[in-house]
Every structure is written in C-alpha cells, then in structure tokens.
Design a protein around this motif. Sequence first.
Motif, PDB file in Angstrom:
ATOM      1  N   UNK A  33      -8.087 -39.287  -0.628  1.00 33.31           N
ATOM      2  CA  UNK A  33      -7.788 -37.880  -0.915  1.00 33.31           C
ATOM      3  C   UNK A  33      -7.961 -37.043   0.354  1.00 33.31           C
ATOM      4  N   UNK A  34      -7.731 -37.677   1.507  1.00 35.85           N
ATOM      5  CA  UNK A  34      -7.979 -37.049   2.798  1.00 35.85           C
ATOM      6  C   UNK A  34      -6.930 -36.032   3.204  1.00 35.85           C
ATOM      7  N   UNK A  35      -7.095 -35.437   4.407  1.00 39.09           N
ATOM      8  CA  UNK A  35      -6.205 -34.365   4.860  1.00 39.09           C
ATOM      9  C   UNK A  35      -4.764 -34.801   5.061  1.00 39.09           C
ATOM     10  N   UNK A  36      -4.513 -36.092   5.147  1.00 43.82           N
ATOM     11  CA  UNK A  36      -3.133 -36.566   5.235  1.00 43.82           C
ATOM     12  C   UNK A  36      -2.434 -36.589   3.896  1.00 43.82           C
ATOM     13  N   UNK A  37      -3.178 -36.348   2.815  1.00 41.02           N
ATOM     14  CA  UNK A  37      -2.619 -36.356   1.462  1.00 41.02           C
ATOM     15  C   UNK A  37      -2.449 -34.917   0.973  1.00 41.02           C
ATOM     16  N   UNK A  38      -1.287 -34.598   0.448  1.00 42.74           N
ATOM     17  CA  UNK A  38      -0.989 -33.223   0.063  1.00 42.74           C
ATOM     18  C   UNK A  38      -1.464 -32.856  -1.340  1.00 42.74           C
ATOM     19  N   UNK A  39      -1.795 -33.838  -2.160  1.00 47.28           N
ATOM     20  CA  UNK A  39      -2.001 -33.559  -3.578  1.00 47.28           C
ATOM     21  C   UNK A  39      -3.452 -33.273  -3.942  1.00 47.28           C
ATOM     22  N   UNK A  40      -4.362 -33.383  -2.974  1.00 52.09           N
ATOM     23  CA  UNK A  40      -5.773 -33.131  -3.236  1.00 52.09           C
ATOM     24  C   UNK A  40      -6.314 -32.096  -2.262  1.00 52.09           C
ATOM     25  N   UNK A  74      -9.994 -28.843 -13.174  1.00 55.23           N
ATOM     26  CA  UNK A  74     -10.937 -28.863 -12.054  1.00 55.23           C
ATOM     27  C   UNK A  74     -10.261 -29.211 -10.726  1.00 55.23           C
ATOM     28  N   UNK A  75      -8.934 -29.114 -10.673  1.00 53.30           N
ATOM     29  CA  UNK A  75      -8.227 -29.552  -9.469  1.00 53.30           C
ATOM     30  C   UNK A  75      -8.610 -28.750  -8.233  1.00 53.30           C
ATOM     31  N   UNK A  76      -9.047 -27.521  -8.414  1.00 53.66           N
ATOM     32  CA  UNK A  76      -9.374 -26.682  -7.272  1.00 53.66           C
ATOM     33  C   UNK A  76     -10.789 -26.840  -6.770  1.00 53.66           C
ATOM     34  N   UNK A  77     -11.552 -27.760  -7.328  1.00 57.37           N
ATOM     35  CA  UNK A  77     -12.956 -27.906  -6.965  1.00 57.37           C
ATOM     36  C   UNK A  77     -13.118 -28.809  -5.744  1.00 57.37           C
ATOM     37  N   UNK A 123      16.714 -18.785  -2.533  1.00 56.45           N
ATOM     38  CA  UNK A 123      16.898 -20.112  -3.123  1.00 56.45           C
ATOM     39  C   UNK A 123      16.768 -21.181  -2.042  1.00 56.45           C
ATOM     40  N   UNK A 124      16.050 -22.271  -2.368  1.00 57.90           N
ATOM     41  CA  UNK A 124      15.833 -23.334  -1.385  1.00 57.90           C
ATOM     42  C   UNK A 124      16.011 -24.703  -2.020  1.00 57.90           C
ATOM     43  N   UNK A 125      16.378 -25.642  -1.186  1.00 57.11           N
ATOM     44  CA  UNK A 125      16.379 -27.064  -1.546  1.00 57.11           C
ATOM     45  C   UNK A 125      15.197 -27.708  -0.846  1.00 57.11           C
ATOM     46  N   UNK A 126      14.383 -28.446  -1.592  1.00 55.78           N
ATOM     47  CA  UNK A 126      13.201 -29.063  -0.991  1.00 55.78           C
ATOM     48  C   UNK A 126      12.702 -30.180  -1.902  1.00 55.78           C
ATOM     49  N   UNK A 127      12.777 -31.402  -1.419  1.00 51.53           N
ATOM     50  CA  UNK A 127      12.357 -32.557  -2.219  1.00 51.53           C
ATOM     51  C   UNK A 127      10.881 -32.479  -2.585  1.00 51.53           C
ATOM     52  N   UNK A 128      10.069 -31.977  -1.662  1.00 50.42           N
ATOM     53  CA  UNK A 128       8.642 -31.885  -1.969  1.00 50.42           C
ATOM     54  C   UNK A 128       8.400 -30.945  -3.146  1.00 50.42           C
ATOM     55  N   UNK A 129       9.045 -29.797  -3.158  1.00 48.05           N
ATOM     56  CA  UNK A 129       8.880 -28.867  -4.268  1.00 48.05           C
ATOM     57  C   UNK A 129       9.394 -29.470  -5.568  1.00 48.05           C
ATOM     58  N   UNK A 130      10.445 -30.268  -5.482  1.00 49.52           N
ATOM     59  CA  UNK A 130      10.948 -30.919  -6.694  1.00 49.52           C
ATOM     60  C   UNK A 130       9.922 -31.897  -7.259  1.00 49.52           C
ATOM     61  N   UNK A 131       9.213 -32.597  -6.380  1.00 53.13           N
ATOM     62  CA  UNK A 131       8.203 -33.550  -6.840  1.00 53.13           C
ATOM     63  C   UNK A 131       7.072 -32.870  -7.604  1.00 53.13           C
ATOM     64  N   UNK A 132       6.845 -31.581  -7.316  1.00 57.72           N
ATOM     65  CA  UNK A 132       5.729 -30.874  -7.934  1.00 57.72           C
ATOM     66  C   UNK A 132       5.990 -30.495  -9.393  1.00 57.72           C
ATOM     67  N   UNK A 164       0.299 -29.324 -20.219  1.00 59.34           N
ATOM     68  CA  UNK A 164       0.590 -28.605 -18.985  1.00 59.34           C
ATOM     69  C   UNK A 164      -0.371 -29.070 -17.894  1.00 59.34           C
ATOM     70  N   UNK A 165       0.173 -29.541 -16.786  1.00 59.05           N
ATOM     71  CA  UNK A 165      -0.626 -30.002 -15.662  1.00 59.05           C
ATOM     72  C   UNK A 165      -0.323 -29.161 -14.429  1.00 59.05           C
ATOM     73  N   UNK A 166      -1.169 -29.272 -13.428  1.00 66.33           N
ATOM     74  CA  UNK A 166      -0.925 -28.570 -12.166  1.00 66.33           C
ATOM     75  C   UNK A 166       0.232 -29.248 -11.440  1.00 66.33           C
ATOM     76  N   UNK A 167       0.926 -28.533 -10.544  1.00 69.19           N
ATOM     77  CA  UNK A 167       2.010 -29.166  -9.777  1.00 69.19           C
ATOM     78  C   UNK A 167       1.554 -30.398  -9.002  1.00 69.19           C
ATOM     79  N   UNK A 168       0.372 -30.344  -8.399  1.00 68.44           N
ATOM     80  CA  UNK A 168      -0.110 -31.500  -7.625  1.00 68.44           C
ATOM     81  C   UNK A 168      -0.352 -32.706  -8.520  1.00 68.44           C
ATOM     82  N   UNK A 169      -0.867 -32.483  -9.717  1.00 61.28           N
ATOM     83  CA  UNK A 169      -1.089 -33.583 -10.646  1.00 61.28           C
ATOM     84  C   UNK A 169       0.239 -34.189 -11.099  1.00 61.28           C
TER      85      UNK A 169
END
Length: 722
Positions: free
Chosen positions: A668-675, A522-525, A227-236, A405-410
């Motif tokens: 949507x560059x490498x500094x962004x986690x959602x793409x 198409x999020x994985x494209x 079990x973990x606490x993580x704000x980033x995972x909560x956002x997903x 139903x959407x992907x976690x990143x979306x």
Amino acid sequence: MASSLVSKYFTSLLLSAGPHLRTAAARAAMSSQRVLQLKLDPLTGNSEWVVIDEEDDGDGAATQDFQKLLLATTSYLDMLNDSYRNRCFREAIDKAVTKPCHVLDIGAGTGLLSMMAARAMTLSDMPGPNSKGMVTACESYLPMVKLMRKVVHINGMGRKISIINKRSDEVRVGVDIDSRADVLVSEILDSELLGEGLIPTLQHAHDMLLVENPLSVPYKATVFGQLVECKYLQKLHNLYGYENETSDGIHLVPAGLDTIVSVKRQQYPMHCDAIAKEMKLLSEPFRVFEFDFWRRPESCREAAVCVKANCDGQAHALVSWWELQLDCEGSIFYTTAPGWVSSQDKSNARSWCDHWKQCVWFIPGRGLPLSMDKDVPILAIHSETTISYQLEADCKYTVGDVHITLSPERMAIYGDCEWRRSMLKAMQNALQRRVPSLCIVADDSIFLALLVAHLSQESHVMAFFPGLRDEGTSYLQAVAGANGFTMDRVEVLKKRSLNLTMHETHDKEVDLLIAEPFYFGNEGMLPWQNLRFWKEKSQLNSVLSKDAVVMPCKGILKVCAMSLPDLWNSRRSLDKIEGFDHSVVNTTLGACGDAAEDSPCLPFFVWQCGEVKELSKALRVMEFDFSRDIHPCYGKTKVEFSEAGTCHGFVFWIDWVMDAEDSVVISTGPGERYWKQGVKLLPKPEVVEKRGSGSPDRTSSLVMEVSFDPSNGQLSIKHTSS
C-alpha cells in the motif's frame, strides 16, 4: 472553512447514534458553551462522545492531545498557508470596507478576515472617531473559537471584534447583534463550492442578518466544467467493465446487476494535475453556474449547457472547478482551476494546496462516445449543498433495490487484475494447507467472501461485515447464484468478534480467518489503523482451531524518506499573515517548522501531493505477526539516502503478507494510487546527500525508531541523525 464541515460531520454522527447516546449527548451539549466530539477507537470500531467545555483549556493530557489531533486533521493550516488566497481577500476587503460600518464574518475560523475588516475600518480616511464601526465574527466550532480569541488578543483586536460562538442561522438581531450588517465576508466554501452549506447560510444571512443590497467579499463565484477522457478515472467507477477482463470466476457485479456495486453519484475532490498527462481534453472549459454572494440565492436551479466536443474520444468524466470574483469591479480573482487551465501570471500563481481541489463527476459505464464538433447536451442541477450533472450516459444509470456504495479507490482495487490474481493465489495457497470446515471473513471484503465460497465448496463461510452489515447480507444473496454457491453455506454474523462463541459458530472451530484487510468507511484513515484485523483476530482465540490459517499472516511497516516541498509548505508554521500574527495557532494545528512542535502523522494520497521524490529505498521498520495476539511493537532502522535533495518527511505504509510462504505481498506504498499513506513531516527540512558522498554539511542517514501502542492504535515516531 473547515469548521462548518467539522460541525456538520459531528452533527451527522450524533443523529446516527443510538437513542440513549443521543439523549446523553444532547443533555451534555445543552449549553452553547459546550461542543461534542466523537472519539473513535480505530482498533475496535467503538466510539465515545467527548464533551469540550468553554472553560476546558485541555489541562488533561488525553483531552489536549485529542483536541490537537482533531484540529490538525482539518484544513485550517493548509488554508492559512495559501498566500494567494490571503492576499486576494485582503485586497478585496480593503476595497469594500472604506468607512466605519458593521461587518459580519460567517465561519470566522482564526479571525483573519475579521481582523482584515477591522483594520480596514481603522485605516479608512474618515473624519471623526471610528465609533460606528464594528466586526461580528461568527464561528460555531468551539475549539476554533477558543483559538480565535487567542489570535485576536495577541493582535490587539479584542475591542474591535465581537466573537459569537454560534451558527450564523442561530444569530438574532437585537439579541446577539445590535443591527443588521452592511458588509458580509465569508469563506464557507469547499472544493465543490456548496458542500459546507453556502446557499442556506447566505439565504438566512440575507433574510435576517444583512441590510438590503449589502457589500460582500467574495462578490460572486462561477463554476466551470470540462469533459475529459481518462482511463484512470474510468477505473475508479466502472467495476463492471474491468471485471470482465479478469479470469478468476468471481463476479462482484454479475451481468444484469452491473450497478449492484457502485460509487455514490456525487462529485469527488481530486488533485487533477497529478493525472494531467493521462487526460485527453475533449472540450473547452464551459460555465455551469454563477452564485452571487451579495444577494439571496435560490435553493435549487437547473442549467442546460450545450458543449461542443473539440476532438474524438470517450468522455469518462467531467472535471469541475470554481472561480471567485472577490470585488464588485471584477479585478480580484481566485480560482481552483487545474494547471492546464490557470492563466495567472507568476506573481498571482496559486501554489499547491490541499484545502481546495478540483472535483470529478464520473460518467457511468464505459463513458460517452464523442465525435469532433459534436454537440453534447449537459443538464447541470444544484441543490442547497451539491452540484450534479446529467449526460446521455447518466440517463441510462439505474440502481436496483440491492446496492452497495464503495469509494472510488475501493472500486478500482476490486477491478484491478493484478490485485485479484494476488488474492486468488493467496487463497489457493491457504486452501492447499487446509480445507476449512468454517471460514470467517473478519472485515468488509465482499471479494474474499465470494472467493472462498466459490473456491471451497465444502466450507461454511461467516462474514462479520462490521460496516456493511445487512447490506452485505442482501448483496451476498443477490450474487450467490452467479458465483456458484448457495446461501445455506454463507451467513453474515450479527455479533462482534469480542462476543463470538462456539454457539454462534454452530459448534465448529474456525479453520480459516481472512481479511484484505478493509473496513467500510475507514479508507481515509492511517494505514496501521487497519490493524483492527489483528485486534479482531486476538479476540477470536476461543473459537479458532489450534492450526487455523490466518490471512494475511503478517503486516510489514515500511518507511521511505521523501522530498515533499508542496505538502511541507502547506503545513509549515505560521508567522504573520497579511500583517497579523498567527504564531499562537502552530502547536494546536500541528504545524511543522522551526517554531513548531512535533507535527502529527496524517493520511495522504502521496501521489497527489504535488512535487514528490523518493530519497531512500523502502525500508522495513517493524513486523506485526498475526499468529500472535496483538501486543506492543518496536522497530528501529537506519535510513540511508540513495538520492541527494531536501528531505521534508517520511512516508509510512503497510505491506500485507498474505501467505506463510511470503509469495503474495500486497503493498500500500506511495507507488500505489488506491491507498493513503501516513506522512510524518520533519520540523525542519534536512538537506541530504547520497550515502558515501562525504559532504560534512549534509546528512547521509537518519535513525528511525517507531513503537506501536495496541491500546490506542497509534504509532510513536522518532528520528535522530546517525
């Protein structure tokens, strides 16, 4: 490993196809010497079935390129570069196969495990000829079977290994094989463990293909959780909680409908080491399930686990992984545990690899509050292909009749305050230029559909929703009141943009055409495959007004040179693996390295790719102008290194310029986690220096040339030393 996943994927596509397509496809694949592949046009969303024959060696350039791209996107190369995994299997097979016997390899891939077994029999210290020993390699995926035959041949194992191009549950004793097998070797495992059909495969093998009490490699697998606490995972997954922090007046998940948009209740593979510093560990690792390979498994089980919290916190997720015990004595192990758990010494350390990750199970809503030493009851349930968990918070989770139903990143994007503020500003800028009588949402953006309907009370809104379709209609109906509009002003179009006429637009010209762009599923494209928006826009000329506002107005392709040692090593060209020559697979699997050809550009979450470092500034390569019709584009730029190091490749992405004033840009560059970004690895890493350092042995800049082909949506990427 990857072959069964590919077969399962294309089978599901076939079942979801229309009846005429299914009938034609079925006729084409009646022979076991043929396989169906679904070829997708990323710019139109159209797909076609391609039949690959046993005799087809890819003589046609298009067919050959298509097959290579398919295999390059699987996990075969990454898996074969996992030296820790290879050594573990070799040691366990050498211990299990000590005399001539019948070995069955299910999901044989390139035949590596089969060759290990055949060699172990040959080297066994047994008197007399090795006449009874045999290895049966079962592989259902025809392109991989063709590759396996080449590998087996160049290693001189052709007479020792019988290759069967069938699924294992189609194999019959007395027809395909002479007798039941004494030893099972297999690696039909995914990150969750069960997702590639491990249980039904083992059940059939024990029922029909194996002797009683066979030997097996692996011997068993154990699933662990924490079990973990993580704000980033909560956002997903917690859109409802984060939407409450926004102030744009848009309610994607109105009160009382907080699960109308959610992620699928499943485990999600993720490189959890990348967010280890953001995690608070709320429990010690605990055992969940054990699965024995040497005996027939049950289809479904439940396990009640009582976990003690080791500190106060809010449990947002359950992180899980598995451990293989490869030999029956318990001396050879392989684990997918995250770095904070793994305890192997350096000689047995598992390097970064992408084929097996950890898995994350999201705890709904705001999570589960825990107190130090509190007992947390968890009910774990496994079916034939999945593992799920029930905690106290899960029991309160219900889904209504209307549900998207959407992907976690979306989900995280839609709950991101900064992203929503940017979209709101861009829409306000567009409406200041012109109040549209008719607006079309070209993609699957439920956010933009609600935003324009909310902000422009005089506008009629049409949405294509090419992926959501009827679900999108039901969703808009359910949330319309909470967003201040009525459904007489909003509709979801049933036709494609190519066929849209003034009749469907109620004889109104389109004044505003908008997209994020985002296409459901198409999020994985690759990033530029979202240029489908440009294609759609070009097909709408007959209904667009002359001064129509288009949002985004352009896309900027950008590039950054990066050090990516872990990713490069996972996709490097192969030579010998535990003594077996695999060099013949390099070109087909898209390897990079001295002996390999140009590797394909593949989509990755760069932030999850192990050790990464930017070696140059983000540079503009080319511009896609959406005010014009889609057309070929060419760009050239000089990449000057701002940091010294080793360059392993280039990372590409698109910055979407939303308004004509260039005041709102979504990166949507490498500094962004959602793409995901597109990664083009170099054939050989380049040692580089900072511009102006003056070292004659190091590169300080490279010239990048890129061209875009609108006929297939592909980028051609070339680089040379300047």
